[in-house]
Structures are given as structure tokens and as C-alpha cells.
Design an enzyme around this catalytic site. Sequence first.
Site, short mmCIF file in Angstrom:
data_model
loop_
_atom_site.label_atom_id
_atom_site.label_comp_id
_atom_site.label_asym_id
_atom_site.label_seq_id
_atom_site.Cartn_x
_atom_site.Cartn_y
_atom_site.Cartn_z
N HIS A 141 35.66 58.69 49.38
CA HIS A 141 37.11 58.79 49.55
C HIS A 141 37.63 60.16 49.11
O HIS A 141 36.95 60.87 48.35
CB HIS A 141 37.82 57.71 48.73
N LYS A 151 42.27 59.41 44.96
CA LYS A 151 42.20 57.96 44.81
C LYS A 151 42.10 57.57 43.34
O LYS A 151 41.33 58.17 42.58
CB LYS A 151 40.98 57.43 45.59
N1 LIG Z 1 44.33 48.29 52.36
C1 LIG Z 1 44.15 49.44 53.00
O1 LIG Z 1 43.74 49.46 54.19
C2 LIG Z 1 44.42 50.71 52.30
C3 LIG Z 1 44.79 50.68 51.01
N2 LIG Z 1 45.08 51.82 50.33
C4 LIG Z 1 45.56 51.64 48.98
O2 LIG Z 1 46.97 51.80 49.01
C5 LIG Z 1 47.42 52.33 47.77
C6 LIG Z 1 48.26 53.56 48.04
O3 LIG Z 1 47.42 54.57 48.57
P1 LIG Z 1 48.01 56.00 48.98
O4 LIG Z 1 49.16 55.83 49.90
O5 LIG Z 1 46.87 56.83 49.36
O6 LIG Z 1 48.57 56.50 47.53
P2 LIG Z 1 49.75 57.54 47.23
O7 LIG Z 1 49.53 57.98 45.83
O8 LIG Z 1 49.83 58.55 48.32
O9 LIG Z 1 51.06 56.63 47.33
C7 LIG Z 1 51.46 55.71 46.37
C8 LIG Z 1 52.96 55.76 46.29
O10 LIG Z 1 53.40 54.72 45.43
C9 LIG Z 1 54.44 55.25 44.64
N3 LIG Z 1 54.61 54.45 43.43
C10 LIG Z 1 53.90 54.48 42.29
N4 LIG Z 1 54.39 53.59 41.40
C11 LIG Z 1 55.43 52.98 42.03
C12 LIG Z 1 56.37 51.99 41.64
N5 LIG Z 1 56.34 51.45 40.41
N6 LIG Z 1 57.31 51.61 42.53
C13 LIG Z 1 57.35 52.16 43.77
N7 LIG Z 1 56.52 53.12 44.19
C14 LIG Z 1 55.57 53.53 43.33
C15 LIG Z 1 54.03 56.66 44.35
O11 LIG Z 1 55.14 57.42 43.92
P3 LIG Z 1 54.97 58.94 43.40
O12 LIG Z 1 54.84 59.74 44.67
O13 LIG Z 1 56.22 59.21 42.67
O14 LIG Z 1 53.72 58.98 42.57
C16 LIG Z 1 53.50 57.08 45.71
O15 LIG Z 1 54.53 57.57 46.54
C17 LIG Z 1 46.16 52.57 46.94
O16 LIG Z 1 45.95 51.48 46.09
C18 LIG Z 1 45.05 52.63 47.97
O17 LIG Z 1 43.80 52.27 47.45
C19 LIG Z 1 45.00 53.03 50.93
C20 LIG Z 1 44.60 53.13 52.22
C21 LIG Z 1 44.26 51.98 53.02
O1 LIG Z 2 42.71 54.78 48.60
C1 LIG Z 2 42.38 54.83 49.81
O2 LIG Z 2 42.54 55.84 50.50
C2 LIG Z 2 41.80 53.63 50.41
N1 LIG Z 2 41.76 52.54 49.72
C3 LIG Z 2 41.27 51.27 50.14
C4 LIG Z 2 40.09 50.85 49.30
O3 LIG Z 2 40.11 51.03 48.07
O4 LIG Z 2 39.13 50.30 49.85
C5 LIG Z 2 41.05 51.21 51.63
C6 LIG Z 2 40.53 52.48 52.24
O5 LIG Z 2 39.20 52.61 51.87
C7 LIG Z 2 41.36 53.67 51.82
#
Ligand SMILES: NC(=O)C1=CN([C@@H]2O[C@H](COP(=O)(O)OP(=O)(O)OC[C@H]3O[C@@H](n4cnc5c(N)ncnc54)[C@H](OP(=O)(O)O)[C@@H]3O)[C@@H](O)[C@H]2O)C=CC1
Ligand SMILES: O=C(O)C1=N[C@H](C(=O)O)C[C@H](O)C1
Length: 264
Positions: free
Chosen positions: A153, A157
Amino acid sequence: MIRIVIAGPRGRMGREAVALVQRTDHFELAAVIDRRYDGQNLAEIDGFSGVDAPIYTDAARCFAEVKPDVLIDLTTPEAGKRHAELALRHGVRPVVGTTGFTPDEIERLTELAEEKELGAIIAPNFAVGAVLMMKFARMAAKYFTDVEIIELHHDQKLDAPSGTALKTAQLIAEVRPEKKQGHPDEKETLAGARGAAYAGIPIHSVRLPGLVAHQEVMFGGDGQTLTIRHDSFDRRSFMSGVKLAVETVMHLHTLVYGLEQILD
Ligand SMILES: NC(=O)C1=CN([C@@H]2O[C@H](COP(=O)(O)OP(=O)(O)OC[C@H]3O[C@@H](n4cnc5c(N)ncnc54)[C@H](OP(=O)(O)O)[C@@H]3O)[C@@H](O)[C@H]2O)C=CC1
Ligand SMILES: O=C(O)C1=N[C@H](C(=O)O)C[C@H](O)C1
């Protein structure tokens, strides 16, 4: 029309989710939950021109005032857990993409969803290709009992191993007896060299700039190996799964962990 609140709209995934809701005729963005900009409108924030949605920093107040149908959470493990629980307590169905939840936390949310008779989905990976990779790995594990998972990744992350790697290991462990792999006398001369382990399955986590989300499940047998690999090169790869989860959660009365359970 499904009324949706997105938590984490400014994040890498949140931005894609906002765009998905905007382009889907039967989805409406009712509000967003952020940790900044309380009381402002998303349209005032850089990159969201024309996207009309009130911003809340207090999730409970958001659910009480907006009364959405579904929460899409794409935040951090701590925030995601709190949001999912608050959503269920307010009669809102959570679709959680956030990873890093423990089995106990998933169990507690399952109990709450059942108590409230509300649908909920926690999907460690929304990409159809990744879900197929997990299904194929489970199939292969019946024939190859030695397996290692390598997940790769981007370096921003927060959680390791990835939710996808853990879910993959869990699916394999369901069909494979637990076993100690490698030489019985093997020793790490550098701690961590053999990775982490879930039910005896080694998991190796790579974090590098330039990567998005990738995983290899590598099986070994007599004179052969089988490698199943999935690559997400763009976060748009997750959006058809998010759409399916939002549509499906409306008809559920319990919590489903993993998109493989709702993908035909
Ligand atoms: N299920 C799936 O297919 C996928 C899952 N994911 C997961 O999704 C999650 C997010 O990933 P990603 O978008 O890359 O991460 P980012 O860090 O880009 O985004 C997370 C966002 O959440 C915000 N945030 C943090 N705390 C809070 C809160 N208390 N209330 C509201 N917003 C909050 C952050 O704010 P700030 O900018 O101020 O820090 C940031 O904007 C991760 O857990 C990742 O593993 C990711 C990709 C695919
Ligand atoms: O943090 C990410 O980017 C992703 N998180 C998910 C995971 O923990 O498996 C899904 C995907 O791999 C992207």
C-alpha cells in the site's frame, strides 16, 4: 432516493465517495461529517465547488438532525468505530470502508445491528477484483495448505496489516487446518523477517509512495506455486462496491462483514 451522510469527505476515499453520490441519480448527499469546518457547507471547501452539503463535526447531532438512511464511513479506525456505533443508535445504516477494526469491535457492532434490526456492512475492500481475489484464495486453500500474503500500500496508510489481508487470511483459515509453515527449527535473525501471522498464515506489509492498494496471495505445493494478485491503481476501483453496499444495506437487518457475502 437514498439519503447519505459521508464521514471523511476530504480524504482520498471520501472525495471519490462524494463524486459517486453526486453522479448517482437515486443517491442524495444529505450532509458530511468532518473533524473541521463545523457549520460550514462543503461547497465552501477547496475542490467541492457546487457540492451542497452541511458539515457537522458532531456525528450524533448530524444523525439526529439530518436523519439519513445510510452513513458511508471512510475515516480512521477510532472515528469509524464511534461513527458506526452512533449511526446504529440513531437508526442509520452504516456502510464502513474504514479498516483497522478488531474482531471484538466487529462482534459488538454486529450485536448492536441485530438489537436494532438494522442493516450494516463493513467491507475491508470494495473493489470487485479484490473480492474475487479473496474468493479465489479461499478456493485454492483447499488444495494448497502453504500460503503467504503480501500486501502493498501507499505510505500514508495507518493500519497494518491491511483489512483486506486480514479478511483474506480469515477466509483461508476457514477451509485450511491451522499449521506451522516453514522449517520447524527456523529462527528470525532479524525480528519480523517472517512477517506477522494470522492462524499460522504469514502476512507481509509493504508501504511505499507510488503504490495505491495491491495484494498477492502466494501458495506453494510440490514443485509448483500459485500466485493470485490484485491491483487497485486508482481509488475509482472501489466505487462500484460502495454503490452496491449502499443499495444492499437498505434491505439487510444484520451486519455483513465482507463484500463477498453480497456479491453474486
Ligand atoms: N474498504 C475499502 O475498499 C477501502 C478502505 N480504505 C480505508 O478507508 C479509510 C480512509 O482511507 P483514505 O481515504 O485513504 O484516508 P485519508 O487519510 O485520505 O482520509 C481520511 C479522512 O478522514 C478524516 N477524519 C479523520 N478523523 C475524522 C473524524 N473524527 N471525523 C470525520 N473525519 C475524520 C480525515 O481528516 P483530516 O484530513 O483532517 O485528517 C481525512 O480527511 C482507511 O481506513 C482505509 O484503510 C481505503 C481504501 C479502500
Ligand atoms: O488504506 C487503503 O488505501 C486501503 N485500505 C483497505 C485495506 O486496508 O485493505 C482496502 C484497500 O486495500 C485500500
